[in-house]
Scaffold this motif. Structure first.
Motif, PDB file in Angstrom:
ATOM      1  N   ASP A  69       0.862  -1.176   0.000  1.00  9.79           N
ATOM      2  CA  ASP A  69       0.000   0.000   0.000  1.00  9.79           C
ATOM      3  C   ASP A  69       0.904   1.233   0.000  1.00  9.79           C
ATOM      4  OD1 ASP A  69      -1.728   2.131   0.509  1.00  9.79           O
ATOM      5  OD2 ASP A  69      -2.937   0.997   1.945  1.00  9.79           O
ATOM      6  N   THR A  71       0.248   4.340  -0.570  1.00  9.54           N
ATOM      7  CA  THR A  71      -0.320   5.510   0.104  1.00  9.54           C
ATOM      8  C   THR A  71      -0.015   5.456   1.596  1.00  9.54           C
ATOM      9  OG1 THR A  71      -2.081   5.603  -1.542  1.00  9.54           O
ATOM     10  CG2 THR A  71      -2.441   6.817   0.507  1.00  9.54           C
ATOM     11  N   TYR A  75       2.439   7.841   3.918  1.00 10.27           N
ATOM     12  CA  TYR A  75       1.970   8.453   5.165  1.00 10.27           C
ATOM     13  C   TYR A  75       3.023   8.274   6.256  1.00 10.27           C
ATOM     14  CZ  TYR A  75      -0.388   8.991   9.605  1.00 10.27           C
ATOM     15  OH  TYR A  75      -0.686   9.356  10.895  1.00 10.27           O
ATOM     16  N   GLY A 101       2.375   5.594  -5.406  1.00 12.31           N
ATOM     17  CA  GLY A 101       1.534   6.306  -4.449  1.00 12.31           C
ATOM     18  C   GLY A 101       1.403   7.789  -4.725  1.00 12.31           C
TER      19      GLY A 101
END
Length: 172
Positions: A69, A71, A75, A101
């Motif tokens: 992932d 994204t 983060y 991302g």
């Protein structure tokens, strides 16, 4: 249990207790907060240090123990970078370089590699040297590439010296 440190100076007490804050029980954390006030301990992250955030970003990026992932990886990399982690800016740069991302951007990648290099990350300095050598996101400059390969070597990058020497030999 955190001992009563009122007999010592407040600075020594605060330093000691803040260093061990993440290991304290909920009752001890409450006592520390009541003794020194929330303002004195608000800079402490009660969950994970920034190195852990960088590792968590890697877990999402590489799919270790979870689905990939990008994204979420970004983060955690941003959270770690904002806290001063020297590895996360390089990871963010790689995300921009590959378009993982985020929209692919060599300019953004080079900017993040530069932040990593300035923070003392040898891989960030090496990656920035490659950007200068290839003209990816920055104006092509062999001199700048050689400078950042030398910086990466100084910071301990295992192959920066060899890369710098091979390029230097071809430009002479």
């Amino acid at each position: 249990m955190v001992p009563d440190f009122r007999r010592f100076s407040q600075n020594i007490v605060l330093s000691y207790q803040l260093a061990w804050y993440s290991y304290c029980s909920a009752d001890d954390k409450k006592r520390i907060t009541n003794t020194f006030g929330e303002a004195n301990i608000k800079s402490i992250d009660r969950n994970t240090p920034h190195t852990g955030w960088d590792v968590k970003g890697d877990d999402f990026y590489y799919g270790r123990g979870r689905a990939v992932d990008y994204t979420q990886a970004l983060y955690w990399y941003h959270k770690a970078a904002d806290a001063g982690n020297m590895y996360s800016p390089n990871s963010i740069g790689i995300c921009y370089q590959k378009g993982h991302g985020v929209p692919q951007s060599d300019e953004q990648a080079a900017q993040w590699f530069e932040k990593a290099a300035k923070a003392g990350n040898p891989q960030g300095a090496y990656n920035l040297a490659e950007c200068y050598f290839e003209g990816a996101g920055v104006r092509k400059s062999v001199d700048q590439a050689l400078k950042y390969w030398a910086e990466a070597e100084k910071l301990g990058h295992p192959s920066a010296a060899q890369r710098r020497e091979s390029v230097f030999a071809t430009v002479q």
